[in-house]
Design an enzyme around this catalytic site. Structure first.
Site, short mmCIF file in Angstrom:
data_model
loop_
_atom_site.label_atom_id
_atom_site.label_comp_id
_atom_site.label_asym_id
_atom_site.label_seq_id
_atom_site.Cartn_x
_atom_site.Cartn_y
_atom_site.Cartn_z
CG ASP A 28 42.99 38.23 40.85
OD1 ASP A 28 42.24 38.73 41.96
OD2 ASP A 28 42.39 37.65 39.72
CB ILE A 29 44.16 42.38 44.44
CG1 ILE A 29 44.38 42.87 46.09
CG2 ILE A 29 42.14 42.35 44.20
CD1 ILE A 29 46.12 42.94 46.11
CD GLU A 87 35.86 41.85 39.64
OE1 GLU A 87 36.20 40.12 39.81
OE2 GLU A 87 36.95 42.39 40.72
CG HIS A 92 41.92 40.43 32.67
ND1 HIS A 92 40.65 40.70 32.24
CD2 HIS A 92 41.07 39.70 33.64
CE1 HIS A 92 39.68 41.06 33.20
NE2 HIS A 92 39.23 39.85 34.01
CG HIS A 94 42.27 35.12 35.61
ND1 HIS A 94 42.29 35.43 37.03
CD2 HIS A 94 41.05 35.83 34.55
CE1 HIS A 94 40.68 36.10 37.03
NE2 HIS A 94 39.92 36.68 35.85
P1 5GP Z 1 37.14 38.77 35.79
O1 5GP Z 1 36.96 40.15 35.10
O2 5GP Z 1 37.96 38.27 35.19
O3 5GP Z 1 35.80 38.03 36.33
O4 5GP Z 1 37.88 38.87 37.10
C1 5GP Z 1 38.88 40.63 37.33
C2 5GP Z 1 39.41 39.48 38.00
O5 5GP Z 1 40.50 40.89 38.45
C3 5GP Z 1 39.70 38.86 39.51
O6 5GP Z 1 40.02 37.98 39.67
C4 5GP Z 1 39.93 40.33 40.81
O7 5GP Z 1 40.62 39.77 42.17
C5 5GP Z 1 41.19 40.95 39.94
N1 5GP Z 1 40.97 42.35 40.42
C6 5GP Z 1 39.62 42.81 40.50
N2 5GP Z 1 40.34 44.22 40.12
C7 5GP Z 1 41.75 44.75 40.72
C8 5GP Z 1 42.73 44.98 41.68
O8 5GP Z 1 42.33 46.35 41.71
N3 5GP Z 1 44.25 44.59 41.85
C9 5GP Z 1 43.98 43.02 41.60
N4 5GP Z 1 45.88 43.13 41.67
N5 5GP Z 1 43.61 42.50 40.91
C10 5GP Z 1 42.22 43.22 40.49
#
Ligand code: 5GP
Length: 132
Positions: A28-29, A87, A92, A94
């Site tokens: 995760d970035i 987001e 996915h 985590h």
């Molecule tokens: P969620 O959709 O589970 O709420 O969060 C999405 C996760 O993806 C976040 O923790 C965010 O930091 C990560 N994320 C979003 N865009 C990117 C990306 O382009 N590259 C990576 N490696 N992680 C990402």
């Protein structure tokens, strides 16, 4: 095409931690902890619970192996697992190395680790995964 599909396609760079025919894992970035990894299906599906039964089962087994590799590289009490998906509209999981329950609080400020450190952690996890 989602941002995660672009990562799988190599159009956007990522710190790869593991891969097989169906799934891909990368750091995760914006990590909650060093080694925070995302596990995704290569097939583009938004909501994890819309995956086929056999697909979500195989994804969980893949995540289990990635978690094992993470724990070998980053000693922790346990690797925690969470699914949010608020987001990025691409299913996915985590995986977050935890020293306490606080490490799995998504309201925490995110870490900003140097690129070299991210690269090294991902390379170490990939090596551990491939040796399982
Ligand atoms: P969620 O959709 O589970 O709420 O969060 C999405 C996760 O993806 C976040 O923790 C965010 O930091 C990560 N994320 C979003 N865009 C990117 C990306 O382009 N590259 C990576 N490696 N992680 C990402």
């Amino acid at each position: 095409m989602t941002i995660f599909s672009k990562i799988v396609a190599g159009e956007i760079p990522s710190y790869k931690c593991a891969e097989n025919e169906q799934f891909y894992a990368f750091l995760d970035i914006n990590p909650l902890a060093k080694g925070h990894t995302l596990v995704i299906p290569k097939r583009e599906v938004d909501y994890i619970f819309d995956l086929e039964d056999d697909e979500i089962a195989a994804m969980q087994v893949f995540a289990k192996h990635v978690a094992k590799a993470i724990r070998q590289v980053l000693p922790c009490i346990k690797v925690g697992q969470a699914v949010l998906g608020l987001e990025v509209p691409h299913a996915h999981i985590h995986l977050v190395p935890m020293q306490s329950e606080k490490d799995l609080n998504f309201a925490n400020p995110k870490l900003s680790l140097p690129a070299e450190e991210m690269q090294q952690v991902a390379a170490d996890i990939l090596k551990a995964y491939e040796a399982l």
